[in-house]
Each structure stands twice: as structure tokens, then as C-alpha cells.
Design a protein around this motif. Structure first.
Motif, PDB file in Angstrom:
ATOM      1  N   GLU A  32       0.833  -1.205   0.000  1.00  0.00           N
ATOM      2  CA  GLU A  32       0.000   0.000   0.000  1.00  0.00           C
ATOM      3  C   GLU A  32       0.863   1.248   0.000  1.00  0.00           C
ATOM      4  O   GLU A  32       0.594   2.210  -0.734  1.00  0.00           O
ATOM      5  CB  GLU A  32      -0.916  -0.003   1.218  1.00  0.00           C
ATOM      6  CG  GLU A  32      -2.003  -1.060   1.195  1.00  0.00           C
ATOM      7  CD  GLU A  32      -2.701  -1.192   2.526  1.00  0.00           C
ATOM      8  OE1 GLU A  32      -3.905  -1.535   2.519  1.00  0.00           O
ATOM      9  OE2 GLU A  32      -2.065  -0.974   3.580  1.00  0.00           O
ATOM     10  N   SER A  38      -8.120   8.873  -7.179  1.00  0.00           N
ATOM     11  CA  SER A  38      -8.683   8.378  -5.917  1.00  0.00           C
ATOM     12  C   SER A  38      -8.069   9.086  -4.714  1.00  0.00           C
ATOM     13  O   SER A  38      -8.747   9.323  -3.708  1.00  0.00           O
ATOM     14  CB  SER A  38      -8.482   6.862  -5.803  1.00  0.00           C
ATOM     15  OG  SER A  38      -7.109   6.513  -5.828  1.00  0.00           O
ATOM     16  N   PHE A  83     -17.336   3.037  -5.367  1.00  0.00           N
ATOM     17  CA  PHE A  83     -15.968   3.249  -4.895  1.00  0.00           C
ATOM     18  C   PHE A  83     -15.701   4.737  -4.706  1.00  0.00           C
ATOM     19  O   PHE A  83     -15.154   5.158  -3.671  1.00  0.00           O
ATOM     20  CB  PHE A  83     -14.981   2.642  -5.889  1.00  0.00           C
ATOM     21  CG  PHE A  83     -13.535   2.868  -5.551  1.00  0.00           C
ATOM     22  CD1 PHE A  83     -12.964   2.279  -4.427  1.00  0.00           C
ATOM     23  CD2 PHE A  83     -12.738   3.659  -6.364  1.00  0.00           C
ATOM     24  CE1 PHE A  83     -11.619   2.487  -4.117  1.00  0.00           C
ATOM     25  CE2 PHE A  83     -11.396   3.863  -6.062  1.00  0.00           C
ATOM     26  CZ  PHE A  83     -10.839   3.278  -4.938  1.00  0.00           C
ATOM     27  N   THR A 142      -6.281   6.668   2.071  1.00  0.00           N
ATOM     28  CA  THR A 142      -6.092   5.227   1.950  1.00  0.00           C
ATOM     29  C   THR A 142      -5.674   4.903   0.522  1.00  0.00           C
ATOM     30  O   THR A 142      -5.983   5.647  -0.412  1.00  0.00           O
ATOM     31  CB  THR A 142      -7.384   4.455   2.292  1.00  0.00           C
ATOM     32  OG1 THR A 142      -8.423   4.860   1.389  1.00  0.00           O
ATOM     33  CG2 THR A 142      -7.816   4.736   3.718  1.00  0.00           C
ATOM     34  N   HIS A 194      -5.858   2.056  -2.437  1.00  0.00           N
ATOM     35  CA  HIS A 194      -6.510   0.834  -2.912  1.00  0.00           C
ATOM     36  C   HIS A 194      -5.585   0.133  -3.896  1.00  0.00           C
ATOM     37  O   HIS A 194      -5.140   0.730  -4.878  1.00  0.00           O
ATOM     38  CB  HIS A 194      -7.837   1.168  -3.587  1.00  0.00           C
ATOM     39  CG  HIS A 194      -8.527  -0.038  -4.156  1.00  0.00           C
ATOM     40  ND1 HIS A 194      -9.276  -0.903  -3.369  1.00  0.00           N
ATOM     41  CD2 HIS A 194      -8.566  -0.552  -5.412  1.00  0.00           C
ATOM     42  CE1 HIS A 194      -9.755  -1.871  -4.133  1.00  0.00           C
ATOM     43  NE2 HIS A 194      -9.337  -1.688  -5.369  1.00  0.00           N
ATOM     44  N   GLY A 250      -7.509   2.247  -8.562  1.00  0.00           N
ATOM     45  CA  GLY A 250      -6.406   2.367  -7.606  1.00  0.00           C
ATOM     46  C   GLY A 250      -5.069   2.051  -8.241  1.00  0.00           C
ATOM     47  O   GLY A 250      -4.816   2.368  -9.403  1.00  0.00           O
TER      48      GLY A 250
END
Length: 308
Positions: free
Chosen positions: A123, A161, A185, A275, A277, A301
Motif C-alpha cells: 500500500e 482516488s 468506490f 487510503t 486501494h 487504484g
């Protein structure tokens, strides 16, 4: 060390796994053991020679600018990091040569920040380039503030995103273009989704009859033209995809490494504000397939390559 490299411009098939010399560590650099590296559209554009006028290659080229990993050894002029520190980086220099699709990378200290503790290495690898792009456009170029309405194109993509989340954090109302399958999403990120394509202007006007205060474009072409027509009289426009934005009175932005900006993003990730994705994770041996998938441009993402 093992690394992915290419000795000539071309498609994903020019990428190959092999042994290369370990990188040398200068005074202002840090030797990082790479745990993961993210794939970005700029990677395949560099591989195919589209940025040749901006970044000259020194073949063979190891691709990749995003990295998360562990410090092995800091340079003699780097007191900021010590062996064992977990870091992230947007490791871009002024030429194409020693990238992050390798077991080790020598990263200039100006490209690094501490890894978010709450994110996995995979991530965290998806944060630097996309996150810096979103942060710098929203803060430095568009100056987005509380109460404004912002249109973000490709809102489900790697940059988009993060831009949706950051704009919402800044107190803006966010409208994001995305395919129908990604609408939920985008809502989860804090945006109001609209389908891109023909009729976009009318759909956005349906949500914002007076127009939008700022547009973050990562598509170009028809989307850029529509964006210029959706702005309020004092609206601002920025693109990371199409230099033609300047003909509409907007700004073209090419992201730059900045350790303070990157550390701020890392802190926001630790706070849960941002965050990442992960659409799919590949092994180093599968880097060519990772490039192919990224080049299709339809992923939600980030695409990540796990190195160790």
C-alpha cells in the motif's frame, strides 16, 4: 542484485529480469532494500520513449519511481535516516537509469519520507507519485479551499482516488468522473460520481448548476475541453495529462519530489485520511504484465510489484 530493465524503447516485451551491479551510494543518498514498487502511467510512457525530450535514458534502464522499503545504509551526509528505518520515496532523477524495480535502490534523500506505519509495504508503495501529484495540484496549483466545488477526472484511478480524498479533507465538495462500476468506490472516497463520456457537461451541471470552482484533469482531450466550459468565472483548471490546458487559461503540472510534501502525505495516511486501494499485486518476475495492465488504463487504484 536482481532487477527489471530494458535496453531499448518498446512495449512490455522489452522488459527483462536479470542481474545488475548493486547501486553505489553517494553522500546525499540512501541505500534502500526495496520491498515494493508501484507502477504508474509515466513508467510505460518512459519505456516507449514518449518522454525522451525531457528525460534522457542511460541504457539499460531500470524502470520505476515509486518505492517502499527499508534503509540499509544512509550516505555520509544523511543524518535523517538510519539503518532499519522504513521509508517511502518518489525516486526520480534527471535521467532514466536506476529505478525502483530492483532489489536495491540508491535514493536521494530529497525523494524520501518515513513510511506510514499503518500501511503495508505494498500500500505504501502506491502513495508517493500519485499522492504527491494530487497534493501538489490541489494545494499549490488550484489552491482548493473549504466550501468550494472541485471536479476530479478519473476519480477511481491512482491519482484521482487520492485527489478525491485530499480535496474532501480540505473541505471541498468533490464531483468525480468514473465508469458506472466504480461509482460506489468513488462515493466511499467522499466524492459524488458522474459517468464520463458524451453528455458529461450536462451531468456535471445537474449537480453543480453554477459550475465548479476547480478542475483536476488527468485525462486530457475532450474531458479537458468540457472542463473549461464547466468553470465558474473565477474557476481554476489544472491538468497532468494534456499541455493544451494552457490554451484554456489553466496550468500544466509535472510532479516533483518533495520530502516535506511526502511526509505530510505519510502522516495523513497514518491518520486514516488517505487510503491506498491496490488493484493487483505482481511479483518482480511479472513486471511486464504489471506494465501491460497499467497501460490499459482501466484499473481501480494502484498496481504494485512486490520485490521482497
Amino acid at each position: 542484485m536482481k532487477a527489471i530493465s530494458y535496453a531499448r524503447y518498446g512495449g512490455p516485451e522489452v522488459l527483462g529480469l536479470g542481474e545488475v551491479d548493486d547501486p553505489s551510494v553517494g553522500p546525499d543518498s540512501v541505500l534502500v532494500k526495496v520491498r515494493a514498487a508501484a507502477v504508474n502511467p509515466v513508467d510505460w510512457k518512459c519505456r516507449e520513449g514518449y518522454l525522451d525530450s525531457v528525460l534522457k535514458p542511460v541504457f539499460p534502464v531500470i524502470p520505476g519511481w515509486d518505492v517502499s522499503g527499508v534503509v540499509v545504509r544512509p550516505g555520509v551526509a544523511v543524518p535523517e535516516f538510519a539503518a532499519g528505518d522504513e521509508v517511502i520515496g518518489y525516486v526520480r532523477e534527471d535521467m532514466l537509469s536506476r529505478g525502483t524495480f530492483a532489489e536495491y535502490v540508491a535514493a536521494p534523500v530529497r525523494t524520501l519520507a518515513r513510511k506510514p506505519r499503518g500501511l503495508s509495504f505494498e500500500e505504501a508503495a502506491g502513495l508517493p507519485l500519485a499522492g504527491l501529484t494530487a497534493y501538489q495540484v490541489l494545494r499549490r496549483v488550484l489552491g482548493v479551499g473549504r466550501g468550494e466545488t472541485v471536479l476530479v477526472h478519473a476519480a477511481a484511478g491512482g491519482v484521482g482516488s487520492i485527489a478525491v480524498q485530499l480535496a474532501a479533507h480540505l473541505g471541498a465538495r468533490v464531483i468525480g468522473t468514473a465508469s458506472e462500476r466504480n461509482h460506489d468506490f468513488v462515493r466511499g472516497l467522499g466524492g459524488e460520481p458522474v459517468t464520463y463520456g458524451e453528455g458529461l457537461t450536462e451531468r456535471v451541471r445537474g449537480l453543480a448548476p453554477e459550475g465548479v470552482d476547480a478542475v483536476f484533469d488527468s485525462v486530457g482531450g475532450d474531458a479537458l475541453k468540457a472542463s473549461a466550459n464547466l468553470l465558474t468565472p473565477e474557476g481554476r483548471l489544472a491538468s497532468i495529462a494534456d499541455p493544451e490546458v494552457v490554451t484554456y487559461g489553466g496550468h500544466y503540472w509535472f510532479v516533483r519530489p518533495d520530502p516535506q510534501d511526502l511526509q505530510r502525505l505519510s502522516d495523513l495516511a497514518d491518520q486514516g485520511t488517505v487510503t491506498i486501494h491496490i488493484a493487483k499485486t505482481f511479483s518482480l518476475e511479472e513486471a511486464a504484465e504489471a506494465h501491460r495492465l497499467n497501460q490499459e488504463g482501466r484499473t481501480r487504484g494502484k498496481i504494485v510489484v512486490r520485490v521482497s
